[in-house]
Write a protein that holds these residues in place. Sequence first.
Motif, PDB file in Angstrom:
ATOM      1  N   TYR A 207       0.769  -1.238   0.000  1.00 56.29           N
ATOM      2  CA  TYR A 207       0.000   0.000   0.000  1.00 56.29           C
ATOM      3  C   TYR A 207       0.806   1.297   0.000  1.00 56.29           C
ATOM      4  N   ASP A 208       2.108   1.255   0.186  1.00 57.40           N
ATOM      5  CA  ASP A 208       2.882   2.492   0.111  1.00 57.40           C
ATOM      6  C   ASP A 208       3.096   2.841  -1.364  1.00 57.40           C
ATOM      7  N   GLN A 209       2.368   3.845  -1.849  1.00 58.32           N
ATOM      8  CA  GLN A 209       2.436   4.241  -3.252  1.00 58.32           C
ATOM      9  C   GLN A 209       3.295   5.488  -3.467  1.00 58.32           C
ATOM     10  N   ASP A 210       3.959   5.953  -2.410  1.00 60.12           N
ATOM     11  CA  ASP A 210       4.788   7.156  -2.513  1.00 60.12           C
ATOM     12  C   ASP A 210       6.186   6.756  -2.961  1.00 60.12           C
ATOM     13  N   ASP A 236      11.867  -6.235  -6.650  1.00 59.74           N
ATOM     14  CA  ASP A 236      11.950  -5.582  -7.960  1.00 59.74           C
ATOM     15  C   ASP A 236      10.567  -5.214  -8.496  1.00 59.74           C
ATOM     16  N   SER A 237       9.571  -6.041  -8.229  1.00 57.94           N
ATOM     17  CA  SER A 237       8.229  -5.737  -8.721  1.00 57.94           C
ATOM     18  C   SER A 237       7.697  -4.455  -8.095  1.00 57.94           C
ATOM     19  N   LYS A 238       8.034  -4.227  -6.823  1.00 58.80           N
ATOM     20  CA  LYS A 238       7.626  -2.998  -6.144  1.00 58.80           C
ATOM     21  C   LYS A 238       8.294  -1.781  -6.799  1.00 58.80           C
ATOM     22  N   ILE A 239       9.599  -1.885  -7.020  1.00 61.21           N
ATOM     23  CA  ILE A 239      10.353  -0.791  -7.648  1.00 61.21           C
ATOM     24  C   ILE A 239       9.846  -0.533  -9.066  1.00 61.21           C
ATOM     25  N   ASN A 240       9.724  -1.604  -9.844  1.00 56.36           N
ATOM     26  CA  ASN A 240       9.331  -1.469 -11.253  1.00 56.36           C
ATOM     27  C   ASN A 240       7.946  -0.856 -11.405  1.00 56.36           C
ATOM     28  N   LYS A 241       7.031  -1.283 -10.572  1.00 64.38           N
ATOM     29  CA  LYS A 241       5.651  -0.788 -10.670  1.00 64.38           C
ATOM     30  C   LYS A 241       5.590   0.722 -10.418  1.00 64.38           C
ATOM     31  N   LEU A 242       6.185   1.168  -9.320  1.00 63.10           N
ATOM     32  CA  LEU A 242       6.091   2.578  -8.964  1.00 63.10           C
ATOM     33  C   LEU A 242       6.847   3.480  -9.940  1.00 63.10           C
ATOM     34  N   TYR A 243       8.045   3.072 -10.341  1.00 60.60           N
ATOM     35  CA  TYR A 243       8.816   3.919 -11.249  1.00 60.60           C
ATOM     36  C   TYR A 243       8.219   3.930 -12.657  1.00 60.60           C
ATOM     37  N   SER A 244       7.701   2.808 -13.107  1.00 62.98           N
ATOM     38  CA  SER A 244       7.070   2.769 -14.436  1.00 62.98           C
ATOM     39  C   SER A 244       5.837   3.660 -14.466  1.00 62.98           C
ATOM     40  N   GLU A 245       4.998   3.550 -13.437  1.00 58.44           N
ATOM     41  CA  GLU A 245       3.788   4.377 -13.372  1.00 58.44           C
ATOM     42  C   GLU A 245       4.126   5.862 -13.288  1.00 58.44           C
ATOM     43  N   LEU A 270      17.693   8.595 -10.189  1.00 59.08           N
ATOM     44  CA  LEU A 270      17.827   7.669 -11.319  1.00 59.08           C
ATOM     45  C   LEU A 270      19.156   7.845 -12.044  1.00 59.08           C
ATOM     46  N   ARG A 271      19.676   9.042 -12.035  1.00 65.63           N
ATOM     47  CA  ARG A 271      20.953   9.297 -12.706  1.00 65.63           C
ATOM     48  C   ARG A 271      22.129   8.667 -11.961  1.00 65.63           C
ATOM     49  N   LYS A 272      21.948   8.425 -10.667  1.00 67.92           N
ATOM     50  CA  LYS A 272      23.044   7.884  -9.855  1.00 67.92           C
ATOM     51  C   LYS A 272      22.987   6.369  -9.675  1.00 67.92           C
ATOM     52  N   THR A 273      21.782   5.803  -9.760  1.00 66.63           N
ATOM     53  CA  THR A 273      21.637   4.391  -9.436  1.00 66.63           C
ATOM     54  C   THR A 273      22.128   3.490 -10.565  1.00 66.63           C
ATOM     55  N   ASP A 274      22.507   2.262 -10.198  1.00 72.06           N
ATOM     56  CA  ASP A 274      22.909   1.274 -11.195  1.00 72.06           C
ATOM     57  C   ASP A 274      21.787   0.257 -11.442  1.00 72.06           C
ATOM     58  N   TYR A 275      20.570   0.600 -11.021  1.00 69.09           N
ATOM     59  CA  TYR A 275      19.439  -0.320 -11.205  1.00 69.09           C
ATOM     60  C   TYR A 275      19.229  -0.553 -12.705  1.00 69.09           C
ATOM     61  N   PRO A 276      19.034  -1.808 -13.141  1.00 69.54           N
ATOM     62  CA  PRO A 276      19.006  -2.140 -14.576  1.00 69.54           C
ATOM     63  C   PRO A 276      18.016  -1.342 -15.418  1.00 69.54           C
ATOM     64  N   ARG A 277      16.854  -0.985 -14.862  1.00 66.55           N
ATOM     65  CA  ARG A 277      15.840  -0.311 -15.673  1.00 66.55           C
ATOM     66  C   ARG A 277      15.891   1.218 -15.560  1.00 66.55           C
ATOM     67  N   ALA A 278      16.905   1.727 -14.878  1.00 64.83           N
ATOM     68  CA  ALA A 278      16.996   3.175 -14.685  1.00 64.83           C
ATOM     69  C   ALA A 278      17.087   3.918 -16.019  1.00 64.83           C
ATOM     70  N   SER A 279      17.847   3.380 -16.978  1.00 67.95           N
ATOM     71  CA  SER A 279      17.999   4.040 -18.284  1.00 67.95           C
ATOM     72  C   SER A 279      16.663   4.161 -19.000  1.00 67.95           C
ATOM     73  N   GLU A 280      15.850   3.129 -18.875  1.00 65.13           N
ATOM     74  CA  GLU A 280      14.522   3.145 -19.494  1.00 65.13           C
ATOM     75  C   GLU A 280      13.662   4.269 -18.907  1.00 65.13           C
ATOM     76  N   TRP A 281      13.669   4.403 -17.589  1.00 70.36           N
ATOM     77  CA  TRP A 281      12.841   5.424 -16.938  1.00 70.36           C
ATOM     78  C   TRP A 281      13.376   6.825 -17.191  1.00 70.36           C
ATOM     79  N   LEU A 282      14.691   6.952 -17.348  1.00 64.55           N
ATOM     80  CA  LEU A 282      15.266   8.259 -17.660  1.00 64.55           C
ATOM     81  C   LEU A 282      14.803   8.769 -19.024  1.00 64.55           C
TER      82      LEU A 282
END
Length: 385
Positions: A207-210, A236-245, A270-282
């Motif tokens: 439930y934390d959507q922030d 990862d599903s938590k991270i992916n869902k919130l950042y994609s939305e 996002l510019r600092k992290t090495d998370y694999p999908r960061a480039s996509e969200w940028l």
Amino acid sequence: MLRKLLLLSSALLVLIAGGFQHLKAQNRKVDLKENLPFTEVLKMAKEKKKLIFLDFGSITCKPCMYIKKEVLTLDSVADFINERFVSVDYNVGAEKDRLRKLYSVVGEPVLLILDQNGVLMHRMAGKMEGNQLMQRFKQGLDVNNNFVALTASYNKGTRDAGFVLKYLETLFNASETETMNKVVKEYLQGPVERIKEPGVWSVFYKYDQDIASREMMYMFDNREEFYKLFGKDKVDSKINKLYSEKSIFYLYGHKPPIDDPKFRVLLDYLRKTDYPRASEWLCYFVPAQYKYKDWNKLGQEVDNIYSFNVLKGKSGASFKDMMLTQYMMYCDDLKAMKYPIRWSEELLNTAGTDAEKKRYAASRASLLEKEKNFDKEKLNWTDMN
């Protein structure tokens, strides 16, 4: 042999008869009145000794029409509701507007259960299937666990994890987002490390959507530890869902993203992290910082995204297609129109079907017309001065 044939014939007749009964049974639906004066609804409820079911929607709302046509026409749903409720659909008019204000109805579809005196008992919202609607109606009839009862318990100080999860689910099903976020924030108070506890994690995870909350940032920064505690897929599903939305919300929303204090924090993160999908969200965040502020710069950033070949194939075409729509709807800078016009030509040249070619040709024509109108407005302004 004859006896066997007779038995088989009898069985077949039974099946056919049962089938006809089944087909006939599917004709029932909720007895849904339309836009009645509420005084009349209250009178009917008291005379029939029934509760009240109000459906707030409109004929242009697809989820609303789905519920009316596909859910409220199910036998089990119709029988359950008709036996217990006076049901009214409010889809237009002054009475709908008055009741929306009275019961704080925001959005649609919103379904309410009231007692015979018009006192709110339960709130539901959004598209739902028959089994979901039945579960929520039954909860609404439970005076110890419906929307109003759970709210009262929470206000009295009940805070155990099981109760909070049940209350949050009820708020979620009612689209009471603001209250839901408030309850989550209050529950997660204290040391941020508490989200490692299974009960607290359950509340946070669901439930934390922030996206910029301290808990979300803490989990993101320490995700290797959380992978071990709760599993990589879940974290990862938590991270992916919130950042994609949030990426889509910022780039395609109706307000300048840069005006949101959280936007710059997330962009830098996002510019600092090495998370694999960061480039996509940028690809969404970087151009979004210029939306409504500098359409020319936004176009340059979109071109940069394609020069680095980050978005490929269908996702790349879809992104470019969406950007065309944004410029057609919102762009007020003549100099920036060169970008969407060129994108429409590129999409037209690479379209795989006749339908796509037709659509991109129409987009290009619309953009050229908008560019022409800019020139007319400029000439008119010059003449006036």
